[in-house]
Scaffold this motif. Sequence first.
Motif, PDB file in Angstrom:
ATOM      1  N   THR A 166     117.407   1.782  10.348  1.00 47.48           N
ATOM      2  CA  THR A 166     118.245   0.895  11.146  1.00 47.48           C
ATOM      3  C   THR A 166     117.705   0.710  12.563  1.00 47.48           C
ATOM      4  N   LEU A 167     118.314  -0.212  13.293  1.00 50.25           N
ATOM      5  CA  LEU A 167     117.957  -0.527  14.671  1.00 50.25           C
ATOM      6  C   LEU A 167     116.505  -0.973  14.803  1.00 50.25           C
ATOM      7  N   LEU A 168     116.085  -1.854  13.903  1.00 53.22           N
ATOM      8  CA  LEU A 168     114.760  -2.454  13.964  1.00 53.22           C
ATOM      9  C   LEU A 168     114.852  -3.803  14.676  1.00 53.22           C
ATOM     10  N   ARG A 173     107.071  -2.374  15.195  1.00 55.60           N
ATOM     11  CA  ARG A 173     107.768  -1.148  14.774  1.00 55.60           C
ATOM     12  C   ARG A 173     108.085  -1.213  13.285  1.00 55.60           C
ATOM     13  N   TYR A 174     108.408  -2.396  12.779  1.00 50.46           N
ATOM     14  CA  TYR A 174     108.640  -2.551  11.337  1.00 50.46           C
ATOM     15  C   TYR A 174     107.384  -2.201  10.550  1.00 50.46           C
ATOM     16  N   ARG A 175     106.212  -2.632  11.032  1.00 47.73           N
ATOM     17  CA  ARG A 175     104.966  -2.286  10.348  1.00 47.73           C
ATOM     18  C   ARG A 175     104.791  -0.760  10.285  1.00 47.73           C
ATOM     19  N   GLU A 176     105.149  -0.078  11.369  1.00 53.36           N
ATOM     20  CA  GLU A 176     105.066   1.385  11.389  1.00 53.36           C
ATOM     21  C   GLU A 176     106.040   2.000  10.392  1.00 53.36           C
ATOM     22  N   VAL A 177     107.229   1.433  10.300  1.00 52.04           N
ATOM     23  CA  VAL A 177     108.220   1.909   9.332  1.00 52.04           C
ATOM     24  C   VAL A 177     107.673   1.792   7.917  1.00 52.04           C
ATOM     25  N   VAL A 178     107.084   0.644   7.595  1.00 51.33           N
ATOM     26  CA  VAL A 178     106.515   0.440   6.263  1.00 51.33           C
ATOM     27  C   VAL A 178     105.435   1.485   5.982  1.00 51.33           C
ATOM     28  N   GLU A 179     104.594   1.740   6.968  1.00 53.47           N
ATOM     29  CA  GLU A 179     103.528   2.739   6.792  1.00 53.47           C
ATOM     30  C   GLU A 179     104.103   4.114   6.475  1.00 53.47           C
ATOM     31  N   SER A 203     116.466  -2.313   8.103  1.00 53.06           N
ATOM     32  CA  SER A 203     117.490  -3.165   8.703  1.00 53.06           C
ATOM     33  C   SER A 203     116.971  -3.788   9.990  1.00 53.06           C
ATOM     34  N   PHE A 204     116.672  -5.082   9.914  1.00 56.21           N
ATOM     35  CA  PHE A 204     116.075  -5.834  11.010  1.00 56.21           C
ATOM     36  C   PHE A 204     117.181  -6.612  11.706  1.00 56.21           C
TER      37      PHE A 204
END
Length: 372
Positions: A166-168, A173-179, A203-204
């Motif tokens: 959450t809090l994307l 930062r989303y790319r880092e989350v996917v990684e 959650s974007f």
Amino acid sequence: MPNSLNRLSRLGQSVWLDYIDRGLIDDGGLAAHVRNDALTGVTSNPTIFDKALADGRRYDARLAALVEAQPDADTETLFFALAMDDIRDAADTLRPAYEASEGRDGFVSLEVSPMLAHDADATVAQALWLVERIDRDNLMVKVPATRAGLPAIEALVARGVNVNVTLLFAVERYREVVEHWLRGLESRLERGLEIEGIASVASFFVSRVDAAVDRELEATDPATFEALRGRAAIANAATAYRHFLETVADERYARLAAAGAQPQRLLWASTATKNPDYNDVLYVEGLAGAQTVTTLPPATLEAFRDHGRAEEALTSAMDEADGVLRGIADAGIVLDAVTERLEHEGVSAFEQSYRHLLGTLEERRKILNAGT
């Protein structure tokens, strides 16, 4: 007869409700949404629970029983006991959707304490505690996408926990989350553990981006403001969706998918339109598309059912995104700085809501202890 929410489902987008309280469960409202609106998920956060606890007395009987059984329990323990009851019952209501989708939908999300947003180890420990206590396969634990949240996400996925990130706000930062999500799955696979059935969403957040960018555009470049007002959020989200499509088309993910992994879908959060001059279903319509989730607060859900258009929109949003974001940058707006500030503000807002709801519970406890 199918309504607009049903038609979103037919596009391949899941509809989740961004709200929970005891009345919604006890009065059959949640079950009605599942039955009539193709609803397949529920999200919660500290602000939602704060409103639920402050606006009524539906929790008093349960709270009284908890105080009597655990007179020395701290307020946070009491909160989680109340919240977990709601989450279990909502999860049971959504269990048919979970089973019908073979574990790809039908989830209820509960957030770890926002006070842990910058402590990875404590986040992991509390998330595992919630999973054990709630004991529902269709639970998702919400973890904020802070810098400390990234290793926590990886560790939890590696432990087989369903995670709602959450809090994307930022695409990077989303790319880092996917990684980190991919690493968590790969860690399990390398240890010979199952990865089938582990679900995750990212959650974007949407409307808050427009509110912030519009404010800066109007102050720095009024001419550009008129051309680009209300367009930053969808362009930002569509750029993230482009990365999602690239991820699921990549050989790295294909190896995981062959072992049973399911994609980490993007979930559009903060979909209520904040600017009254904009269409009240702007973000629901503008981000309609396959392999995503839209999570709607009650008023937005009702508005979309009433007059929303359920037509695929993400393809054109991706086509337009680069031009919109370039125009914003040319106007002198640094989107990375905006999204970083929004992340800090989001964490702070949830902390404030959390402190307020704990204060509300403490006051209720004092009243109960006084016998009034």
